[in-house]
Motif scaffolding. Structure first.
Motif, PDB file in Angstrom:
ATOM      1  N   VAL A 184       3.795 -13.185  -7.169  1.00 10.53           N
ATOM      2  CA  VAL A 184       4.382 -11.945  -6.682  1.00 10.53           C
ATOM      3  C   VAL A 184       3.237 -11.012  -6.293  1.00 10.53           C
ATOM      4  O   VAL A 184       2.416 -10.657  -7.133  1.00 10.53           O
ATOM      5  CB  VAL A 184       5.269 -11.297  -7.771  1.00 10.53           C
ATOM      6  N   PRO A 185       3.162 -10.600  -5.035  1.00  8.04           N
ATOM      7  CA  PRO A 185       2.010  -9.820  -4.562  1.00  8.04           C
ATOM      8  C   PRO A 185       2.156  -8.327  -4.823  1.00  8.04           C
ATOM      9  O   PRO A 185       2.020  -7.505  -3.913  1.00  8.04           O
ATOM     10  CB  PRO A 185       2.003 -10.123  -3.070  1.00  8.04           C
ATOM     11  N   GLY A 186       2.406  -7.923  -6.052  1.00  6.26           N
ATOM     12  CA  GLY A 186       2.624  -6.516  -6.369  1.00  6.26           C
ATOM     13  C   GLY A 186       1.443  -5.640  -6.025  1.00  6.26           C
ATOM     14  O   GLY A 186       1.586  -4.613  -5.360  1.00  6.26           O
ATOM     15  N   ARG A 187       0.265  -6.033  -6.455  1.00  2.07           N
ATOM     16  CA  ARG A 187      -0.944  -5.247  -6.209  1.00  2.07           C
ATOM     17  C   ARG A 187      -1.197  -5.109  -4.716  1.00  2.07           C
ATOM     18  O   ARG A 187      -1.488  -4.019  -4.221  1.00  2.07           O
ATOM     19  CB  ARG A 187      -2.137  -5.905  -6.889  1.00  2.07           C
ATOM     20  N   ASP A 188      -1.069  -6.206  -3.987  1.00  2.00           N
ATOM     21  CA  ASP A 188      -1.335  -6.168  -2.554  1.00  2.00           C
ATOM     22  C   ASP A 188      -0.280  -5.354  -1.806  1.00  2.00           C
ATOM     23  O   ASP A 188      -0.585  -4.719  -0.797  1.00  2.00           O
ATOM     24  CB  ASP A 188      -1.416  -7.578  -1.983  1.00  2.00           C
ATOM     25  N   LEU A 189       0.962  -5.357  -2.282  1.00  2.00           N
ATOM     26  CA  LEU A 189       1.990  -4.532  -1.654  1.00  2.00           C
ATOM     27  C   LEU A 189       1.676  -3.052  -1.832  1.00  2.00           C
ATOM     28  O   LEU A 189       1.816  -2.261  -0.896  1.00  2.00           O
ATOM     29  CB  LEU A 189       3.370  -4.846  -2.238  1.00  2.00           C
ATOM     30  N   VAL A 190       1.236  -2.686  -3.023  1.00  3.32           N
ATOM     31  CA  VAL A 190       0.867  -1.288  -3.267  1.00  3.32           C
ATOM     32  C   VAL A 190      -0.366  -0.923  -2.442  1.00  3.32           C
ATOM     33  O   VAL A 190      -0.435   0.163  -1.858  1.00  3.32           O
ATOM     34  CB  VAL A 190       0.645  -1.040  -4.778  1.00  3.32           C
ATOM     35  N   HIS A 191      -1.329  -1.831  -2.351  1.00  4.13           N
ATOM     36  CA  HIS A 191      -2.505  -1.579  -1.517  1.00  4.13           C
ATOM     37  C   HIS A 191      -2.087  -1.411  -0.056  1.00  4.13           C
ATOM     38  O   HIS A 191      -2.635  -0.559   0.650  1.00  4.13           O
ATOM     39  CB  HIS A 191      -3.513  -2.720  -1.650  1.00  4.13           C
ATOM     40  N   GLY A 192      -1.144  -2.224   0.391  1.00  4.24           N
ATOM     41  CA  GLY A 192      -0.655  -2.106   1.767  1.00  4.24           C
ATOM     42  C   GLY A 192      -0.022  -0.752   2.038  1.00  4.24           C
ATOM     43  O   GLY A 192      -0.241  -0.141   3.095  1.00  4.24           O
ATOM     44  N   MET A 193       0.770  -0.273   1.085  1.00  6.71           N
ATOM     45  CA  MET A 193       1.383   1.046   1.253  1.00  6.71           C
ATOM     46  C   MET A 193       0.311   2.146   1.271  1.00  6.71           C
ATOM     47  O   MET A 193       0.406   3.089   2.048  1.00  6.71           O
ATOM     48  CB  MET A 193       2.390   1.306   0.129  1.00  6.71           C
ATOM     49  N   MET A 194      -0.699   2.011   0.403  1.00  5.46           N
ATOM     50  CA  MET A 194      -1.770   3.014   0.382  1.00  5.46           C
ATOM     51  C   MET A 194      -2.563   2.992   1.683  1.00  5.46           C
ATOM     52  O   MET A 194      -2.968   4.052   2.179  1.00  5.46           O
ATOM     53  CB  MET A 194      -2.691   2.778  -0.806  1.00  5.46           C
ATOM     54  N   ILE A 195      -2.782   1.823   2.246  1.00  5.58           N
ATOM     55  CA  ILE A 195      -3.489   1.717   3.524  1.00  5.58           C
ATOM     56  C   ILE A 195      -2.654   2.350   4.633  1.00  5.58           C
ATOM     57  O   ILE A 195      -3.182   3.030   5.520  1.00  5.58           O
ATOM     58  CB  ILE A 195      -3.846   0.252   3.823  1.00  5.58           C
TER      59      ILE A 195
END
Length: 166
Positions: free
Chosen positions: A68-79
């Motif tokens: 589950v890419p939770g960290r990367d999803l949050v990073h994507g939103m921050m980007i």
């Protein structure tokens, strides 16, 4: 009455940006100030493209591995927020936007958010069976509705009756 910070920010951020424009413009001139705003918007769009594609690639790799890419999803939103901040004219929003492009700051944001959000998912998509998701038994809870069970007529005693229909 409860104080909300949103109206305060909607008023104070543009005023701070205008004050910053006046101060910077008086020091270096109008055209160099406008040039800096244009350069930061271009740099922000380039960074958004580069880092955004990197995050999408990591999300795909994580999902292909069954995670589950939770960290990367949050990073994507921050980007994405960083890109919007950089495309917004102003030095304060540009500073916040550039800070969100720094991975260490995004990781700090992830550490702050990871215990406050719940991410559900699995390798087979939205319809995947998640352990512990059923209350009783191992069978999925499915409700089948046949044509005989369905009627379009309204029952006057129904709590689901729409107010506009008599």
């Amino acid at each position: 009455m409860r104080f909300s910070i949103v109206p305060f920010l909607l008023l104070s951020i543009p005023l701070a940006e205008i004050a910053t424009f006046v101060i910077v413009g008086s020091q270096i001139g109008v055209f160099p100030t406008l040039g800096m705003v244009l350069v930061t918007a271009i740099a922000g769009s380039i960074l958004l493209r580069i880092q955004g594609f990197g995050v999408v690639r990591r999300i795909q790799e994580t999902m292909n591995e069954g995670g589950v890419p939770g960290r990367d999803l949050v990073h994507g939103m921050m980007i994405m927020v960083a890109g919007v901040l950089l495309l917004t004219p102003g030095f304060i929003t540009d500073t916040l936007g550039f800070l969100l492009f720094v991975p260490a700051i995004r990781d700090a944001g992830w550490r702050f958010l990871k215990n406050r959000i719940v991410i559900l998912g699995g390798p087979a998509g939205a319809g995947a069976h998640h352990p512990g998701s059923n209350r009783a038994g191992d069978e999925p809870r499915t409700i089948d509705l046949s044509a005989e069970d369905y009627s379009d007529s309204t029952n006057g005693n129904s709590p689901w009756k729409r107010p506009d229909r008599d």
